[in-house]
Design a protein around this motif. Sequence first.
Motif, PDB file in Angstrom:
ATOM      1  N   GLN A 191       0.832  -1.209   0.000  1.00 22.48           N
ATOM      2  CA  GLN A 191       0.000   0.000   0.000  1.00 22.48           C
ATOM      3  C   GLN A 191       0.871   1.266   0.000  1.00 22.48           C
ATOM      4  OE1 GLN A 191      -2.770  -0.119   3.315  1.00 22.48           O
ATOM      5  NE2 GLN A 191      -3.154   2.089   3.203  1.00 22.48           N
ATOM      6  N   LEU A 192       1.913   1.261   0.832  1.00 29.79           N
ATOM      7  CA  LEU A 192       2.800   2.431   0.928  1.00 29.79           C
ATOM      8  C   LEU A 192       3.575   2.661  -0.364  1.00 29.79           C
ATOM      9  CD1 LEU A 192       4.257   1.962   4.547  1.00 29.79           C
ATOM     10  CD2 LEU A 192       2.881   3.915   3.765  1.00 29.79           C
ATOM     11  N   MET A 193       4.062   1.555  -0.972  1.00 29.50           N
ATOM     12  CA  MET A 193       4.922   1.703  -2.142  1.00 29.50           C
ATOM     13  C   MET A 193       4.123   2.027  -3.404  1.00 29.50           C
ATOM     14  SD  MET A 193       7.588   1.551  -0.410  1.00 29.50           S
ATOM     15  CE  MET A 193       8.843   1.869  -1.645  1.00 29.50           C
ATOM     16  N   GLN A 194       2.803   1.880  -3.310  1.00 31.61           N
ATOM     17  CA  GLN A 194       1.976   2.246  -4.458  1.00 31.61           C
ATOM     18  C   GLN A 194       1.562   3.722  -4.427  1.00 31.61           C
ATOM     19  OE1 GLN A 194      -1.039  -0.770  -4.276  1.00 31.61           O
ATOM     20  NE2 GLN A 194       0.044  -2.137  -5.677  1.00 31.61           N
ATOM     21  N   LEU A 195       1.910   4.410  -3.331  1.00 31.53           N
ATOM     22  CA  LEU A 195       1.600   5.843  -3.249  1.00 31.53           C
ATOM     23  C   LEU A 195       2.436   6.605  -4.280  1.00 31.53           C
ATOM     24  CD1 LEU A 195       1.692   6.396   0.629  1.00 31.53           C
ATOM     25  CD2 LEU A 195      -0.349   6.421  -0.827  1.00 31.53           C
ATOM     26  N   GLU A 196       1.896   7.693  -4.756  1.00 29.25           N
ATOM     27  CA  GLU A 196       2.641   8.489  -5.729  1.00 29.25           C
ATOM     28  C   GLU A 196       3.951   8.986  -5.098  1.00 29.25           C
ATOM     29  OE1 GLU A 196       1.764  12.315  -8.605  1.00 29.25           O
ATOM     30  OE2 GLU A 196       0.155  11.506  -7.355  1.00 29.25           O
ATOM     31  N   HIS A 197       3.791   9.447  -3.853  1.00 25.05           N
ATOM     32  CA  HIS A 197       4.947   9.953  -3.112  1.00 25.05           C
ATOM     33  C   HIS A 197       5.282   8.889  -2.060  1.00 25.05           C
ATOM     34  CE1 HIS A 197       7.584  13.095  -1.853  1.00 25.05           C
ATOM     35  NE2 HIS A 197       7.057  13.196  -0.641  1.00 25.05           N
ATOM     36  N   CYS A 198       6.070   7.884  -2.452  1.00 27.13           N
ATOM     37  CA  CYS A 198       6.251   6.736  -1.541  1.00 27.13           C
ATOM     38  C   CYS A 198       7.432   6.944  -0.594  1.00 27.13           C
ATOM     39  CB  CYS A 198       6.359   5.445  -2.321  1.00 27.13           C
ATOM     40  SG  CYS A 198       7.881   5.312  -3.247  1.00 27.13           S
TER      41      CYS A 198
END
Lengths: 356, 356
Positions: A257-264
């Motif tokens: 979930q975190l690594m799929q954020l635009e700003h990871c």
Amino acid sequence: MMTVNYLECSREHFIFIRPKTVMGDTITIKDVARELGIHHVTVSRALRNTGAVKEETRVLIKKKALELGYKPNRLARDFRNKRSNVLAVVVPDLRPYFFSKFVSDFMETAKEAGYSVMIFQSGEKPGMEKDIIDSLIGYRVAGVVASVTKDTVQESHFDLLKEEGIPYVFFDRAPEETQASQVLVDNFKGAYDAVTAMIASGKKRIAYISTHYRHQIFRDRLAGYKQALRDHKIEISPDWIIEGGFFMKDGMEHAKQLMQLEHCPDGILAVRDEIAIGVIKYLKTSAYSIPEDIAVIGFDNDPMGIACEPELTTVQQSIPCMVGNSFELLLQQIKQSTILFDKKIIEPKIIYRGTV
Amino acid sequence: MMTVNYLECSREHFIFIRPKTVMGDTITIKDVARELGIHHVTVSRALRNTGAVKEETRVLIKKKALELGYKPNRLARDFRNKRSNVLAVVVPDLRPYFFSKFVSDFMETAKEAGYSVMIFQSGEKPGMEKDIIDSLIGYRVAGVVASVTKDTVQESHFDLLKEEGIPYVFFDRAPEETQASQVLVDNFKGAYDAVTAMIASGKKRIAYISTHYRHQIFRDRLAGYKQALRDHKIEISPDWIIEGGFFMKDGMEHAKQLMQLEHCPDGILAVRDEIAIGVIKYLKTSAYSIPEDIAVIGFDNDPMGIACEPELTTVQQSIPCMVGNSFELLLQQIKQSTILFDKKIIEPKIIYRGTV
């Protein structure tokens, strides 16, 4: 006739002296009830802190009971006096490394001093915890060491022990409103230092993964995480604070979930090593390099952290130190027939391995 | 007046019926002593199986006690009858995953059925185990589930429970000479299947790493290892059988020792996952590829095996199955007021991951 003396020194050092001499010793709940013209069931509830009794009535009853020299559970106490070499340890769950190691080490320390230990697991259920505490009187224990459930806010069910003059010490997790003896870890500092270590290694976008527990220790870790970011003028993003789960698979999901954020993020602090290992597993399968692309730190110094690759950097809560302090605080009270209200704070320490 | 009946059916199905009606109930140790002209301390020792009493004297005393209808610890038994919803679990060590998981799951199963559970750790010390069993009478337990220490050969200290009509079930580790109810794993088959799996994947030089424990379960695993090699006409080399240690570091050392042999193995079976993970760590630092160069299998299905890379193939001893069977065997005896001598064998199962 006064049989109980209180010497209040300060909030964190409050001494309850167990009566040494007993005069008469025949005052019952019914005597207290008669004196006050209150039904004996209400008196019993007030003295046991069970059931609904108005606060002012409870205070009145306790004052009268003290004045008359009422002493509860004489039979149970007599039993206890006959077997004073048994200690009880109550933990929420025996499966996590931290608790099974604490319990096992505590038993060894106690055994060397001539005490045997019985162990109870509350299953994170306050009702179960209460039943266990109630039962301890009958088991004639000399003292209790407990880590409470995530939902234990009040400690009223421990009052029974206090009434019986059985000393107890909370370790790791204490009820939020307590004056009892406790051995805690500086969780704020543990999280603060972990975040600071990641910042020192050049990381600037640090995420935080917690369990779903709302207990003080997790709130303290979150506060430490936030303060470290603030002190280094780094933005706190709600997207980077994730809660839920306890196991490796939860860490894997949260990392995804975190690594799929635009700003990871480029650093992740997890409140348990097992969660942190899940994070590492996800990152490796997604071809991130650790710690170059992303740093990871866990909590607990679980041996599992040595099994993974790279080996996990972790915040250690010294179990020998917690065991030693808990046992010493308990023994002091048992030997002096005194209930002390003392607080020991254990400094956490970062064990550097390969993930920062 | 006979108050105890024995119905012997077969070695593995021996029923002890707890007396339902008590007549008189006033026979004491002193009565037995007077009848025999033996000092009451000797009678007490013989009936409790403590201290030195000649075997023929012990038999004589037990026979006379039975004949007179002597029933020990009436007070304790009365207490127990008042609180029949408490079960005790006794394990050698709470730190290994297998025991902490068993204890925790057993507590949950028991709780659903309305029982609470107290837990004891013998620290692998038979003397401590004996003290715990002695104390259980006073704690009014309804039944006991126990895994004995590595050095517990006889079960005489469990006789006290039998005398009190308190049922008990051994799980995983039972005394070698016992007729009591037990839930065991087929350790021979576990090791046999693991070795066979390595042979099936093309391995021909298979080593075995054990702990320093000489308990039956480790002897059974060694026998299974040897039999699998024999059945596949593969040489058994004493150089490839190593004993000692319990932890990751022991696995690392043993792997080093094995890989330095002129004729080194291409498969390693370790009796604990933690040892197997140590083996993997050594092999990886020495640039061996797993499972291509060398296969590794552990025992226990410890979650730690998922933390390492490749994930560890392991022999699983189903804990839910052991918990379910132990609890069922105990409950049946409690409900029927009968002591059954029954044996359940749990089939182990290989969990295939990445190391074979």
